[in-house]
Design a protein around this motif. Structure first.
Motif, PDB file in Angstrom:
ATOM      1  N   ALA A 134    -119.385 146.869  35.662  1.00 47.91           N
ATOM      2  CA  ALA A 134    -118.641 145.626  35.439  1.00 47.91           C
ATOM      3  C   ALA A 134    -117.979 145.122  36.715  1.00 47.91           C
ATOM      4  O   ALA A 134    -117.660 143.937  36.816  1.00 47.91           O
ATOM      5  CB  ALA A 134    -117.604 145.831  34.337  1.00 47.91           C
ATOM      6  N   ALA A 135    -117.795 145.990  37.707  1.00 46.38           N
ATOM      7  CA  ALA A 135    -117.207 145.575  38.978  1.00 46.38           C
ATOM      8  C   ALA A 135    -118.269 145.011  39.917  1.00 46.38           C
ATOM      9  O   ALA A 135    -117.947 144.587  41.030  1.00 46.38           O
ATOM     10  CB  ALA A 135    -116.488 146.751  39.647  1.00 46.38           C
ATOM     11  N   GLY A 136    -119.530 145.016  39.487  1.00 41.36           N
ATOM     12  CA  GLY A 136    -120.601 144.411  40.264  1.00 41.36           C
ATOM     13  C   GLY A 136    -121.373 145.361  41.162  1.00 41.36           C
ATOM     14  O   GLY A 136    -122.239 144.934  41.915  1.00 41.36           O
ATOM     15  N   HIS A 137    -121.095 146.653  41.094  1.00 36.66           N
ATOM     16  CA  HIS A 137    -121.824 147.616  41.924  1.00 36.66           C
ATOM     17  C   HIS A 137    -123.222 147.856  41.358  1.00 36.66           C
ATOM     18  O   HIS A 137    -123.385 148.072  40.162  1.00 36.66           O
ATOM     19  CB  HIS A 137    -121.076 148.952  42.006  1.00 36.66           C
ATOM     20  N   HIS A 138    -124.209 147.819  42.222  1.00 37.73           N
ATOM     21  CA  HIS A 138    -125.599 148.095  41.845  1.00 37.73           C
ATOM     22  C   HIS A 138    -125.769 149.613  41.828  1.00 37.73           C
ATOM     23  O   HIS A 138    -125.501 150.285  42.816  1.00 37.73           O
ATOM     24  CB  HIS A 138    -126.537 147.464  42.882  1.00 37.73           C
ATOM     25  N   ASP A 144    -125.085 158.495  38.819  1.00 37.95           N
ATOM     26  CA  ASP A 144    -123.816 157.814  39.112  1.00 37.95           C
ATOM     27  C   ASP A 144    -123.137 157.303  37.842  1.00 37.95           C
ATOM     28  O   ASP A 144    -122.033 156.767  37.891  1.00 37.95           O
ATOM     29  CB  ASP A 144    -124.035 156.636  40.069  1.00 37.95           C
ATOM     30  N   VAL A 145    -123.805 157.452  36.715  1.00 36.38           N
ATOM     31  CA  VAL A 145    -123.268 157.010  35.425  1.00 36.38           C
ATOM     32  C   VAL A 145    -122.802 158.247  34.654  1.00 36.38           C
ATOM     33  O   VAL A 145    -123.530 159.236  34.550  1.00 36.38           O
ATOM     34  CB  VAL A 145    -124.334 156.260  34.601  1.00 36.38           C
ATOM     35  N   VAL A 146    -121.576 158.204  34.154  1.00 38.63           N
ATOM     36  CA  VAL A 146    -121.048 159.293  33.323  1.00 38.63           C
ATOM     37  C   VAL A 146    -120.611 158.705  31.988  1.00 38.63           C
ATOM     38  O   VAL A 146    -120.271 157.530  31.894  1.00 38.63           O
ATOM     39  CB  VAL A 146    -119.861 160.029  33.999  1.00 38.63           C
ATOM     40  N   SER A 147    -120.650 159.517  30.960  1.00 32.29           N
ATOM     41  CA  SER A 147    -120.187 159.042  29.655  1.00 32.29           C
ATOM     42  C   SER A 147    -118.744 159.482  29.442  1.00 32.29           C
ATOM     43  O   SER A 147    -118.339 160.552  29.879  1.00 32.29           O
ATOM     44  CB  SER A 147    -121.087 159.565  28.536  1.00 32.29           C
ATOM     45  N   GLN A 148    -117.996 158.615  28.794  1.00 33.29           N
ATOM     46  CA  GLN A 148    -116.605 158.884  28.460  1.00 33.29           C
ATOM     47  C   GLN A 148    -116.378 158.445  27.022  1.00 33.29           C
ATOM     48  O   GLN A 148    -117.071 157.549  26.536  1.00 33.29           O
ATOM     49  CB  GLN A 148    -115.661 158.078  29.350  1.00 33.29           C
ATOM     50  N   PRO A 149    -115.432 159.027  26.338  1.00 28.52           N
ATOM     51  CA  PRO A 149    -115.118 158.572  24.984  1.00 28.52           C
ATOM     52  C   PRO A 149    -114.680 157.108  25.008  1.00 28.52           C
ATOM     53  O   PRO A 149    -113.929 156.678  25.881  1.00 28.52           O
ATOM     54  CB  PRO A 149    -113.961 159.469  24.548  1.00 28.52           C
TER      55      PRO A 149
END
Length: 156
Positions: A134-138, A144-149
């Protein structure tokens, strides 16, 4: 080490709910047809080889869940029939279909290459799915993606 995800229930998992609608073999094939402009029942049936009753059921489910809408049309001298068009909810599935297609092109295409190219209408460059935060980072690495509750998470 115990994964933290085990602390959270999956009873209300939206991925599982989405797959209850989209996970049947023919559903994404029907959506591929709709997105490529094939919107009439008989055209879909002939082009895909989906059995008539399966296609009937799949289209009914996609209409019932709000992914497709039925739009009447009538050929001269024939009875009224329906075309199937994506709703706004259905249109939002397009990036997922692009991603599935890219994966299939990479790993499952014939030696000559994939049978379909998705290109940008304005410049003819090939289209592909990408992840952005959502901050615009590609994001180029899935790690680089982690899951959170999330706000609907429930402890087990």
């Amino acid at each position: 080490m115990r994964p933290p995800a085990l602390d959270w229930s999956v009873d209300n998992c939206t991925i599982a709910r989405a797959m209850a609608i989209l996970g049947e073999r023919w559903t994404l094939v029907v959506m591929r047809e709709v997105f490529t402009g094939v919107r009439r029942f008989e055209d879909m049936r002939v082009r895909t080889g989906v059995p008539r009753q399966v296609l009937t059921n799949r289209l009914a489910m996609l209409v019932e869940t709000g992914i497709l809408r039925r739009e009447p049309y009538q050929e001269p001298g024939a009875r009224v029939r329906h075309e199937y068009r994506p709703t706004p909810m259905g249109l939002e599935l397009y990036p997922m279909l692009v991603a599935v297609g890219e994966w299939g092109d990479r790993y499952l295409a014939d030696p000559e290459g994939p049978p379909l190219r998705l290109v940008h209408r304005d410049c003819d460059a090939q289209v592909h799915a990408e992840l952005h935060c959502a901050a615009g980072h590609h994001l180029t690495d899935n790690r680089d993606v982690v899951s959170q509750p999330g706000p609907g998470a429930r402890r087990r």
